[in-house]
Design an enzyme around this catalytic site. Structure first.
Site, PDB file in Angstrom:
ATOM      1  N   SER A 117      49.452  38.588  56.021  1.00  0.00           N
ATOM      2  CA  SER A 117      49.258  37.565  54.989  1.00  0.00           C
ATOM      3  C   SER A 117      49.528  36.170  55.524  1.00  0.00           C
ATOM      4  CB  SER A 117      50.114  37.850  53.754  1.00  0.00           C
ATOM      5  OG  SER A 117      51.285  38.512  54.062  1.00  0.00           O
ATOM      6  N   HIS A 138      42.791  41.238  53.867  1.00  0.00           N
ATOM      7  CA  HIS A 138      44.044  40.953  53.158  1.00  0.00           C
ATOM      8  C   HIS A 138      44.004  41.513  51.744  1.00  0.00           C
ATOM      9  CE1 HIS A 138      46.998  37.846  51.361  1.00  0.00           C
ATOM     10  NE2 HIS A 138      47.676  38.800  51.942  1.00  0.00           N
ATOM     11  N   GLU A 150      40.682  39.622  50.565  1.00  0.00           N
ATOM     12  CA  GLU A 150      40.171  38.498  51.354  1.00  0.00           C
ATOM     13  C   GLU A 150      39.767  39.022  52.732  1.00  0.00           C
ATOM     14  OE1 GLU A 150      42.698  34.660  49.661  1.00  0.00           O
ATOM     15  OE2 GLU A 150      43.651  35.900  51.178  1.00  0.00           O
ATOM     16  N   ASN A 188      46.883  32.374  48.818  1.00  0.00           N
ATOM     17  CA  ASN A 188      48.246  31.918  49.103  1.00  0.00           C
ATOM     18  C   ASN A 188      48.317  30.434  49.432  1.00  0.00           C
ATOM     19  OD1 ASN A 188      49.600  34.246  48.495  1.00  0.00           O
ATOM     20  ND2 ASN A 188      49.500  35.063  50.578  1.00  0.00           N
TER      21      ASN A 188
HETATM   22  N1  LIG Z   1      54.005  43.300  50.182  1.00  0.00           N
HETATM   23  C1  LIG Z   1      53.061  42.447  49.849  1.00  0.00           C
HETATM   24  O1  LIG Z   1      53.039  41.908  48.737  1.00  0.00           O
HETATM   25  C2  LIG Z   1      51.974  42.114  50.841  1.00  0.00           C
HETATM   26  C3  LIG Z   1      50.756  41.604  50.350  1.00  0.00           C
HETATM   27  C4  LIG Z   1      49.724  41.356  51.266  1.00  0.00           C
HETATM   28  C5  LIG Z   1      49.931  41.563  52.620  1.00  0.00           C
HETATM   29  N2  LIG Z   1      51.132  42.041  53.068  1.00  0.00           N
HETATM   30  C6  LIG Z   1      51.275  42.274  54.526  1.00  0.00           C
HETATM   31  O2  LIG Z   1      51.122  43.682  54.765  1.00  0.00           O
HETATM   32  C7  LIG Z   1      51.940  44.075  55.856  1.00  0.00           C
HETATM   33  C8  LIG Z   1      52.893  45.186  55.418  1.00  0.00           C
HETATM   34  O3  LIG Z   1      53.684  44.739  54.336  1.00  0.00           O
HETATM   35  P1  LIG Z   1      54.484  45.736  53.387  1.00  0.00           P
HETATM   36  O4  LIG Z   1      54.967  44.946  52.237  1.00  0.00           O
HETATM   37  O5  LIG Z   1      53.672  46.969  53.137  1.00  0.00           O
HETATM   38  O6  LIG Z   1      55.734  46.100  54.318  1.00  0.00           O
HETATM   39  P2  LIG Z   1      56.741  47.328  54.220  1.00  0.00           P
HETATM   40  O7  LIG Z   1      57.990  46.887  54.838  1.00  0.00           O
HETATM   41  O8  LIG Z   1      56.753  47.900  52.842  1.00  0.00           O
HETATM   42  O9  LIG Z   1      56.048  48.438  55.176  1.00  0.00           O
HETATM   43  C9  LIG Z   1      55.885  48.291  56.551  1.00  0.00           C
HETATM   44  C10 LIG Z   1      55.916  49.664  57.198  1.00  0.00           C
HETATM   45  O10 LIG Z   1      55.526  49.544  58.554  1.00  0.00           O
HETATM   46  C11 LIG Z   1      56.340  50.375  59.347  1.00  0.00           C
HETATM   47  N3  LIG Z   1      56.323  49.839  60.696  1.00  0.00           N
HETATM   48  C12 LIG Z   1      56.905  48.706  61.141  1.00  0.00           C
HETATM   49  N4  LIG Z   1      56.597  48.489  62.426  1.00  0.00           N
HETATM   50  C13 LIG Z   1      55.778  49.519  62.809  1.00  0.00           C
HETATM   51  C14 LIG Z   1      55.110  49.839  64.009  1.00  0.00           C
HETATM   52  N5  LIG Z   1      55.227  49.081  65.103  1.00  0.00           N
HETATM   53  N6  LIG Z   1      54.348  50.951  64.044  1.00  0.00           N
HETATM   54  C15 LIG Z   1      54.243  51.731  62.950  1.00  0.00           C
HETATM   55  N7  LIG Z   1      54.838  51.472  61.776  1.00  0.00           N
HETATM   56  C16 LIG Z   1      55.608  50.374  61.714  1.00  0.00           C
HETATM   57  C17 LIG Z   1      57.701  50.372  58.681  1.00  0.00           C
HETATM   58  O11 LIG Z   1      58.427  51.541  58.992  1.00  0.00           O
HETATM   59  C18 LIG Z   1      57.325  50.294  57.212  1.00  0.00           C
HETATM   60  O12 LIG Z   1      57.258  51.571  56.619  1.00  0.00           O
HETATM   61  C19 LIG Z   1      52.632  42.804  56.349  1.00  0.00           C
HETATM   62  O13 LIG Z   1      51.856  42.249  57.375  1.00  0.00           O
HETATM   63  C20 LIG Z   1      52.618  41.909  55.117  1.00  0.00           C
HETATM   64  O14 LIG Z   1      52.660  40.550  55.450  1.00  0.00           O
HETATM   65  C21 LIG Z   1      52.145  42.334  52.200  1.00  0.00           C
END
Ligand SMILES: NC(=O)c1ccc[n+]([C@@H]2O[C@H](COP(=O)([O-])OP(=O)(O)OC[C@H]3O[C@@H](n4cnc5c(N)ncnc54)[C@H](O)[C@@H]3O)[C@@H](O)[C@H]2O)c1
Length: 387
Positions: A117, A138, A150, A188
């Site tokens: 994001s 996204h 997106e 955003n």
């Molecule tokens: N949460 C939101 O609202 C949101 C919205 C849009 C985009 N995002 C983006 O999506 C991505 C994930 O966010 P999230 O909220 O799901 O995070 P989260 O913390 O809920 O989940 C991330 C997962 O990735 C795993 N992980 C971390 N490093 C790893 C690796 N090297 N290999 C394999 N697994 C790995 C972790 O164990 C965890 O389970 C981020 O880039 C975030 O910026 C999040």
């Protein structure tokens, strides 16, 4: 495309896996942590069961969807996927290294999509030998419920990768908009003043959170006011996005984070999830009462927040972040704004918006309140958006 790989079984990854499996794809979901895979498995089962209980899904369909998701414990299992969606930790080095490793596992034709994001999609793509296969997709939280995705082509993305990714995600019933690889993409970035200007009015003591929320809901027609929404999102999350966008724009005063919000984060008052943010919550219910907002104050709140939002949308158009149509779609269909901001500018009067911003600029002498060059140009030429 048949097989879909998802990496990261957290909030976003498990949501994306659910969507793909619901659309008939076999999904290979990998997370480096075994507990995360277990959590995702349990939570997906729970979500599907709830859909069955509510009558939104047949029991056998729920079983079939669940049966199409394989929780794998090694990246090598992804060798046959046609596209990978990466949703791991938000860190350039880690995402980039993952993409580089994946290149040695998947076929030459497989697409690598990142759900970042805030990072540069082109910078993640640059870790690969063949960067043309990379793209940003996204999703919004929670992915199964939020209609918008997106699409962010990296500088290096091939035309086919862009077309095929878009087509696939649209076949899942999503609405896609295309955004330039710039901080905050469309949503955003354009949404920043919704929070930022509201916080500014509050910090200056010009209006209370209750007053601002009420005007934004009853007069502007938003489903939630900015303070309610920040409490709902969580101040830790919302503050981080603001700070990231602000830093990415080299500390542009338009995106400056607020002390009021930082204080909440430091105090652990993260909003609904911790029982207190700008509001107090009892049994998950917000404790607030209707307030009377005098007309002059209502005008101030409405004009400042709306003018700043409209200016941001116009500036995104000026800098070619997306087409006018996609900016409107992203904000109305994606995050439920009651009206497209460019259309809103037309109806409030572009000259009025410029006057409001110029008066604020005159008062504060901050770059924060500069009107977009495109807005001035439209006024000078007597034009309207979409005319
Ligand atoms: N949460 C939101 O609202 C949101 C919205 C849009 C985009 N995002 C983006 O999506 C991505 C994930 O966010 P999230 O909220 O799901 O995070 P989260 O913390 O809920 O989940 C991330 C997962 O990735 C795993 N992980 C971390 N490093 C790893 C690796 N090297 N290999 C394999 N697994 C790995 C972790 O164990 C965890 O389970 C981020 O880039 C975030 O910026 C999040």
């Amino acid at each position: 495309m048949k097989k879909v790989g998802v990496i990261g079984a957290g909030t976003m990854g498990s949501g994306i896996a659910q969507i793909a499996a619901s659309s008939g794809h076999e999904v290979l979901l990998f997370d480096m942590h075994v507990e995360a895979r277990k959590r995702a498995r349990d939570s997906l089962l729970k979500i599907l069961n709830r859909l069955v209980e509510k009558g939104r899904l047949e029991d056998r369909d729920a079983k079939a969807i669940f049966g199409r998701i394989y929780f794998v414990d090694s990246l090598d299992s992804l060798s046959e996927v046609d596209i990978v969606f990466e949703a791991i930790v938000e860190n350039l080095e880690i995402k980039g290294s993952l993409f580089k490793t994946l290149e040695g596992i998947v076929s030459k034709e497989a697409i690598l999509a990142t759900n970042t994001s805030s990072l540069s999609v082109s910078a993640i793509a640059a870790f690969c030998n063949d960067s043309s296969r990379c793209i940003g997709a996204h999703f919004f939280n929670p992915p199964p419920l939020m209609k918008l995705v997106e699409i962010i082509p990296a500088k290096q993305s091939s035309k086919d990768v862009i077309i095929n990714t878009k087509k696939l995600i649209e076949s899942w019933g999503k609405l896609t908009v295309t955004a330039k690889d710039t901080p905050g993409f469309i949503v955003n970035r354009v949404a920043r003043p919704f929070y930022g200007e509201a916080l500014r009015l509050f910090e200056e003591g010009l209006a209370s959170p209750q007053e601002i929320d009420q005007v934004i809901k009853t007069r502007a027609g938003f489903r939630m006011g900015p303070f309610e929404l920040m409490d709902y999102i969580g101040h830790d999350v919302n503050y981080k996005v603001t700070e990231t966008v602000w830093k990415a724009f080299y500390n542009d005063p338009r995106y400056k984070p607020s002390f009021a919000q930082k204080d909440l984060v430091s105090s652990g008052y993260l909003g609904r999830k911790s029982g207190r943010g700008f509001y107090l919550y009892k049994d998950g219910k917000r404790q607030s009462e209707e307030v009377d907002v005098p007309q002059e104050k209502s005008d101030l709140i409405y004009n400042r927040i709306l003018s700043m939002l409209i200016n941001e949308a116009v500036d995104a158009l000026y800098y070619d972040v997306a087409s006018a149509e996609d900016i409107e779609l992203a904000m109305t269909k994606g995050v439920n704004y009651p009206k497209g901001l460019l259309e809103w500018g037309n109806s409030m009067g572009l000259q009025t918006i410029v006057n409001t911003l110029d008066a604020l600029h005159e008062t504060y002498r901050e770059g924060r309140y500069r009107a977009s060059p495109l807005l001035r140009q439209m006024v000078k030429e007597g034009k309207q958006f979409f005319a």
